[in-house]
Structure formats: C-alpha cells, structure tokens
Design a protein around this motif. Structure first.
Motif, PDB file in Angstrom:
ATOM      1  N   THR A  27       0.937  -1.101   0.124  1.00  0.00           N
ATOM      2  CA  THR A  27      -0.056  -0.131  -0.010  1.00  0.00           C
ATOM      3  C   THR A  27       0.904   1.196   0.147  1.00  0.00           C
ATOM      4  O   THR A  27       0.420   2.180  -0.717  1.00  0.00           O
ATOM      5  N   ILE A  28       2.059   1.221   0.853  1.00  0.00           N
ATOM      6  CA  ILE A  28       2.884   2.285   0.783  1.00  0.00           C
ATOM      7  C   ILE A  28       3.726   2.484  -0.412  1.00  0.00           C
ATOM      8  O   ILE A  28       3.885   3.418  -1.148  1.00  0.00           O
ATOM      9  N   SER A  74      -4.893   4.213  -7.363  1.00  0.00           N
ATOM     10  CA  SER A  74      -5.955   3.202  -6.738  1.00  0.00           C
ATOM     11  C   SER A  74      -5.838   1.617  -7.729  1.00  0.00           C
ATOM     12  O   SER A  74      -5.530   0.523  -7.060  1.00  0.00           O
ATOM     13  N   ILE A  75      -5.317   1.904  -8.852  1.00  0.00           N
ATOM     14  CA  ILE A  75      -5.157   0.686  -9.543  1.00  0.00           C
ATOM     15  C   ILE A  75      -3.521   0.234  -9.631  1.00  0.00           C
ATOM     16  O   ILE A  75      -3.503  -1.076  -9.742  1.00  0.00           O
ATOM     17  N   GLN A  76      -2.716   0.895  -9.064  1.00  0.00           N
ATOM     18  CA  GLN A  76      -1.550   0.621  -8.607  1.00  0.00           C
ATOM     19  C   GLN A  76      -1.566  -0.381  -7.671  1.00  0.00           C
ATOM     20  O   GLN A  76      -1.006  -1.310  -7.690  1.00  0.00           O
ATOM     21  N   MET A  77      -2.264  -0.040  -6.589  1.00  0.00           N
ATOM     22  CA  MET A  77      -2.639  -0.697  -5.326  1.00  0.00           C
ATOM     23  C   MET A  77      -3.212  -1.975  -5.702  1.00  0.00           C
ATOM     24  O   MET A  77      -3.018  -2.991  -5.153  1.00  0.00           O
ATOM     25  N   LEU A  78      -4.148  -1.772  -6.449  1.00  0.00           N
ATOM     26  CA  LEU A  78      -5.149  -3.173  -6.863  1.00  0.00           C
ATOM     27  C   LEU A  78      -4.358  -4.071  -7.719  1.00  0.00           C
ATOM     28  O   LEU A  78      -4.730  -5.096  -7.484  1.00  0.00           O
ATOM     29  N   ARG A  79      -3.276  -3.671  -8.286  1.00  0.00           N
ATOM     30  CA  ARG A  79      -2.450  -4.668  -8.791  1.00  0.00           C
ATOM     31  C   ARG A  79      -1.280  -5.010  -7.885  1.00  0.00           C
ATOM     32  O   ARG A  79      -1.139  -6.342  -7.678  1.00  0.00           O
ATOM     33  N   ASP A  80      -0.546  -4.258  -7.112  1.00  0.00           N
ATOM     34  CA  ASP A  80       0.734  -4.507  -6.442  1.00  0.00           C
ATOM     35  C   ASP A  80       0.311  -5.351  -5.170  1.00  0.00           C
ATOM     36  O   ASP A  80       1.094  -6.292  -4.838  1.00  0.00           O
ATOM     37  N   ILE A  81      -1.018  -4.982  -4.695  1.00  0.00           N
ATOM     38  CA  ILE A  81      -1.197  -5.672  -3.256  1.00  0.00           C
ATOM     39  C   ILE A  81      -1.694  -7.286  -3.285  1.00  0.00           C
ATOM     40  O   ILE A  81      -0.860  -8.202  -2.929  1.00  0.00           O
TER      41      ILE A  81
END
Length: 202
Positions: A27-28, A74-81
């Motif tokens: 997230t960070i 938001s999509i960066q988090m939705l992919r990375d997490i």
C-alpha cells in the motif's frame, strides 16, 4: 475446550500475517511507484524522447497531478497488493512443503530450491494479476494533453479492454512480464533466504 482447535490455527495466523504484511507494505510502496510508472509508460509509448522532456512537459501541463492521474494510485494498489499476496503465499507454501523437506537430506543444494520456489511464486503472482496490469498500464498512460484516459475509471477501462479483445485481452503483455518477474523473484528469494540464514533470522 480441551481437544478442540481454536478459531484461528497457528497455520492460519501465519498465512494471515504474511498476507497482511504484504498488503500494508505494498500500500505504501504502490503510492511511491505511480510517478515512475507514469513517466516510464509515456516514454515507452513514444510521447517524449527523453526523461527530462517528459518531466518538464508533464509538469507544465498539469503540475503534480500529471504524475498522479485519476485512477492511477488506486489501480497501482489494486495490482501490487494482490501480486505481493499471491507471490508471498505461494512462496511460503512451496518452501514449507518442498524446499525445507528436500533440504533436510540435501542442504548443499538449498539455494537451487530457493531459486525455483521464488521463480515459481513470482510467475504465479505475475500471471494472476496480469489483467490488473493491463488496466494499470492504460490508466497511467496519460495523453499529451494531460487528460486521464477513461476518466480515471477502473471499471470503464476494464469494460473497454473486454470489448476490444475479449477475455484474452487481459493477458496482453503477460509473456514479457513473466520473463521479467520469474528470474527477478528467483534471484530475490535466493539472497533473501541466504541473508536470513546468515543473520540467523527465524
């Protein structure tokens, strides 16, 4: 009561702790990756001839907002997490059920098993999250006017991808992504485990 297991077993808590750690860490990290990803994708699509030109032009066009397009974080988090969760859980499963058991009788080749486990886990995480990577790339590829594509909407972007090429469109770029993630994770986990053992970290 005696003889009965608690609601959460040790294994369940271990799995949950891995998933939670991956989620918090990414997230960070995801937030910090967005500007880099946006500039990289603008350069890869030929919008700018150099990094300096990209940075100056984007800043003039929209200031800081150019580096954080609508939907980009938001999509960066939705992919990375999910990627981190799938990769770490896969690695821990392979490690517990294959690496450690095989290494009891053959400790000298532990590093090879660590590499195989890491590479496999990275491949699993990468392949499962490739649809999100496709959406992320589109949302973060800002036009020359600084306008966010699809209005920054993840759902609108997903529908557009589906209409263009069906379900297989979400696997675009999966091969080069796997070619990057598999060896990268293989190398990462070899050194990760090496230094854990060297530093005697349980």
């Amino acid at each position: 009561e005696d003889g009965k297991k608690g609601v959460c077993s040790d294994g369940g808590l271990h799995t949950f702790s891995i998933a939670l750690s991956a989620a918090i860490g990414n997230t960070i990290a995801s937030f910090s990756r967005v500007p880099y990803e946006v500039v990289k994708q603008c350069l890869q699509t030929g919008q700018y001839s150099s990094t300096k030109e990209a940075l100056v032009t984007m800043w003039k066009a929209g200031g800081l907002r150019s580096f954080f397009p609508l939907g980009g974080v938001s999509i960066q988090m939705l992919r990375d997490i999910p990627y981190a969760i799938f990769t770490l859980l896969s690695y821990e499963y392979i490690k517990d059920n294959w690496v450690l058991k095989k290494s009891e009788n053959d400790p000298n080749n532990r590093w090879i098993r660590d590499m195989i486990a890491g590479a496999t886990a990275g491949g699993i995480g990468s392949y499962l999250t490739n649809p999100l990577d496709v959406i992320k790339t589109r949302l973060q590829t800002v036009g020359s006017g600084g306008v966010a594509p699809y209005g920054g909407s993840i759902s609108a972007c997903a529908v557009a991808v589906l209409e263009e090429g069906g379900m297989m469109a979400f696997l675009r770029g999966s091969v080069p992504r796997l070619m990057h993630k598999i060896p990268a994770n293989g190398c990462f986990f070899v050194f990760y485990e090496f230094f854990r053992r060297m530093l005697k970290v349980e």
